[in-house]
Scaffold this motif. Sequence first.
Motif, PDB file in Angstrom:
ATOM      1  N   ARG A 255      14.108  -0.177  -7.181  1.00  0.00           N
ATOM      2  CA  ARG A 255      13.034   0.815  -7.049  1.00  0.00           C
ATOM      3  C   ARG A 255      12.192   0.896  -8.317  1.00  0.00           C
ATOM      4  O   ARG A 255      11.027   1.245  -8.268  1.00  0.00           O
ATOM      5  N   GLN A 256      12.792   0.600  -9.468  1.00  0.00           N
ATOM      6  CA  GLN A 256      12.078   0.679 -10.727  1.00  0.00           C
ATOM      7  C   GLN A 256      11.211  -0.542 -11.003  1.00  0.00           C
ATOM      8  O   GLN A 256      10.358  -0.501 -11.882  1.00  0.00           O
ATOM      9  N   LEU A 257      11.428  -1.627 -10.269  1.00  0.00           N
ATOM     10  CA  LEU A 257      10.629  -2.834 -10.481  1.00  0.00           C
ATOM     11  C   LEU A 257       9.205  -2.609  -9.998  1.00  0.00           C
ATOM     12  O   LEU A 257       8.974  -1.916  -9.003  1.00  0.00           O
ATOM     13  N   PRO A 258       8.241  -3.217 -10.681  1.00  0.00           N
ATOM     14  CA  PRO A 258       6.859  -3.104 -10.193  1.00  0.00           C
ATOM     15  C   PRO A 258       6.704  -3.914  -8.907  1.00  0.00           C
ATOM     16  O   PRO A 258       7.448  -4.854  -8.653  1.00  0.00           O
ATOM     17  N   ALA A 259       5.716  -3.509  -8.111  1.00  0.00           N
ATOM     18  CA  ALA A 259       5.467  -4.222  -6.859  1.00  0.00           C
ATOM     19  C   ALA A 259       5.025  -5.636  -7.183  1.00  0.00           C
ATOM     20  O   ALA A 259       4.171  -5.864  -8.035  1.00  0.00           O
ATOM     21  N   GLY A 260       5.595  -6.582  -6.515  1.00  0.00           N
ATOM     22  CA  GLY A 260       5.268  -7.993  -6.737  1.00  0.00           C
ATOM     23  C   GLY A 260       4.175  -8.434  -5.791  1.00  0.00           C
ATOM     24  O   GLY A 260       3.626  -7.650  -5.011  1.00  0.00           O
ATOM     25  N   PRO A 261       3.867  -9.706  -5.831  1.00  0.00           N
ATOM     26  CA  PRO A 261       2.849 -10.226  -4.911  1.00  0.00           C
ATOM     27  C   PRO A 261       3.377 -10.142  -3.482  1.00  0.00           C
ATOM     28  O   PRO A 261       4.583 -10.168  -3.255  1.00  0.00           O
ATOM     29  N   PRO A 262       2.467 -10.021  -2.511  1.00  0.00           N
ATOM     30  CA  PRO A 262       2.923  -9.932  -1.124  1.00  0.00           C
ATOM     31  C   PRO A 262       3.651 -11.221  -0.729  1.00  0.00           C
ATOM     32  O   PRO A 262       3.383 -12.281  -1.268  1.00  0.00           O
ATOM     33  N   HIS A 263       4.537 -11.110   0.195  1.00  0.00           N
ATOM     34  CA  HIS A 263       5.282 -12.276   0.650  1.00  0.00           C
ATOM     35  C   HIS A 263       4.374 -13.197   1.457  1.00  0.00           C
ATOM     36  O   HIS A 263       3.378 -12.747   2.034  1.00  0.00           O
ATOM     37  N   PRO A 264       4.714 -14.471   1.536  1.00  0.00           N
ATOM     38  CA  PRO A 264       3.862 -15.418   2.287  1.00  0.00           C
ATOM     39  C   PRO A 264       3.750 -14.993   3.743  1.00  0.00           C
ATOM     40  O   PRO A 264       4.702 -14.533   4.353  1.00  0.00           O
ATOM     41  N   GLY A 265       2.555 -15.113   4.268  1.00  0.00           N
ATOM     42  CA  GLY A 265       2.315 -14.751   5.653  1.00  0.00           C
ATOM     43  C   GLY A 265       1.866 -13.311   5.832  1.00  0.00           C
ATOM     44  O   GLY A 265       1.515 -12.913   6.928  1.00  0.00           O
ATOM     45  N   ALA A 266       1.893 -12.511   4.754  1.00  0.00           N
ATOM     46  CA  ALA A 266       1.451 -11.127   4.857  1.00  0.00           C
ATOM     47  C   ALA A 266      -0.074 -11.104   4.952  1.00  0.00           C
ATOM     48  O   ALA A 266      -0.752 -11.905   4.324  1.00  0.00           O
ATOM     49  N   PRO A 267      -0.619 -10.192   5.762  1.00  0.00           N
ATOM     50  CA  PRO A 267      -2.091 -10.140   5.871  1.00  0.00           C
ATOM     51  C   PRO A 267      -2.716  -9.708   4.541  1.00  0.00           C
ATOM     52  O   PRO A 267      -2.207  -8.843   3.853  1.00  0.00           O
ATOM     53  N   VAL A 268      -3.791 -10.363   4.197  1.00  0.00           N
ATOM     54  CA  VAL A 268      -4.510 -10.036   2.967  1.00  0.00           C
ATOM     55  C   VAL A 268      -5.717  -9.199   3.351  1.00  0.00           C
ATOM     56  O   VAL A 268      -6.532  -9.623   4.182  1.00  0.00           O
ATOM     57  N   PRO A 269      -5.852  -7.990   2.785  1.00  0.00           N
ATOM     58  CA  PRO A 269      -7.013  -7.170   3.147  1.00  0.00           C
ATOM     59  C   PRO A 269      -8.303  -7.822   2.648  1.00  0.00           C
ATOM     60  O   PRO A 269      -8.399  -8.244   1.500  1.00  0.00           O
ATOM     61  N   VAL A 270      -9.273  -7.930   3.538  1.00  0.00           N
ATOM     62  CA  VAL A 270     -10.564  -8.520   3.190  1.00  0.00           C
ATOM     63  C   VAL A 270     -11.583  -7.382   3.113  1.00  0.00           C
ATOM     64  O   VAL A 270     -11.788  -6.670   4.088  1.00  0.00           O
ATOM     65  N   PRO A 271     -12.178  -7.183   1.945  1.00  0.00           N
ATOM     66  CA  PRO A 271     -13.150  -6.083   1.834  1.00  0.00           C
ATOM     67  C   PRO A 271     -14.427  -6.389   2.612  1.00  0.00           C
ATOM     68  O   PRO A 271     -14.815  -7.538   2.792  1.00  0.00           O
ATOM     69  N   ARG A 272     -15.094  -5.353   3.061  1.00  0.00           N
ATOM     70  CA  ARG A 272     -16.381  -5.499   3.742  1.00  0.00           C
ATOM     71  C   ARG A 272     -17.469  -5.786   2.720  1.00  0.00           C
ATOM     72  O   ARG A 272     -17.231  -5.714   1.503  1.00  0.00           O
ATOM     73  N   ALA A 273     -18.635  -6.053   3.192  1.00  0.00           N
ATOM     74  CA  ALA A 273     -19.757  -6.402   2.307  1.00  0.00           C
ATOM     75  C   ALA A 273     -20.093  -5.256   1.360  1.00  0.00           C
ATOM     76  O   ALA A 273     -20.524  -5.482   0.227  1.00  0.00           O
ATOM     77  N   ASP A 274     -19.871  -4.010   1.792  1.00  0.00           N
ATOM     78  CA  ASP A 274     -20.196  -2.883   0.919  1.00  0.00           C
ATOM     79  C   ASP A 274     -19.069  -2.578  -0.080  1.00  0.00           C
ATOM     80  O   ASP A 274     -19.177  -1.655  -0.872  1.00  0.00           O
ATOM     81  N   GLY A 275     -17.960  -3.341  -0.050  1.00  0.00           N
ATOM     82  CA  GLY A 275     -16.873  -3.170  -1.013  1.00  0.00           C
ATOM     83  C   GLY A 275     -15.739  -2.295  -0.519  1.00  0.00           C
ATOM     84  O   GLY A 275     -14.684  -2.240  -1.132  1.00  0.00           O
TER      85      GLY A 275
END
Length: 178
Positions: free
Chosen positions: A148-168
């Motif tokens: 629980r004390q570890l920082p969040a790591g990179p998402p695991h492979p296959g996890a959806p990556v949020p894509v921002p819209r044109a307005d950010g």
Amino acid sequence: MTDNDAQDAPTDDKPRVEVLDPVPDDDEPEDITTLVGQPAKVMRIGTMIKQLLDEVRSAPLDDAARARLAEIHERSLHELEEGLSPELVAELHRITLPFVEDQAPSDAELRIAQAQLVGWLEGLFHGIQTALVAQQVAAQGQLAGMRRQLPAGPPHPGAPVPVPRADGSPDPSTGQYL
């Protein structure tokens, strides 16, 4: 107030916390591995004594057989002492009574002595198992706390990556469709 007390006294009015080492419990060793130095030997002797008890229950014994069983019982106690901690050896001496040396013990005396020793050994084994389970639970709790004390790591492979819209701003959709 001595000079050392004046040096150790807090200089401000903030409350302070002093952490003290816990007082060790003299009844229990700190590590269960110190209880039984030779666990395989203790298990073998315990199994042998239990088997002997079963044999003594099923057959009547003559004087020679009772004398032999009393000798085996005494030897088993001495062998157990080599595999146990000093605390357990002292406990074993407190609960076992020696046989009278100039005569063979009765069938009942042998059964009682063997049953008592088997019961004590079974209690010892259950106590060790309980301590091991408690250690495993404590270790799992520590590991979970460390995770629980570890920082969040990179998402695991296959996890959806949020894509921002044109307005950010983040895209509320669940993903791209083909």
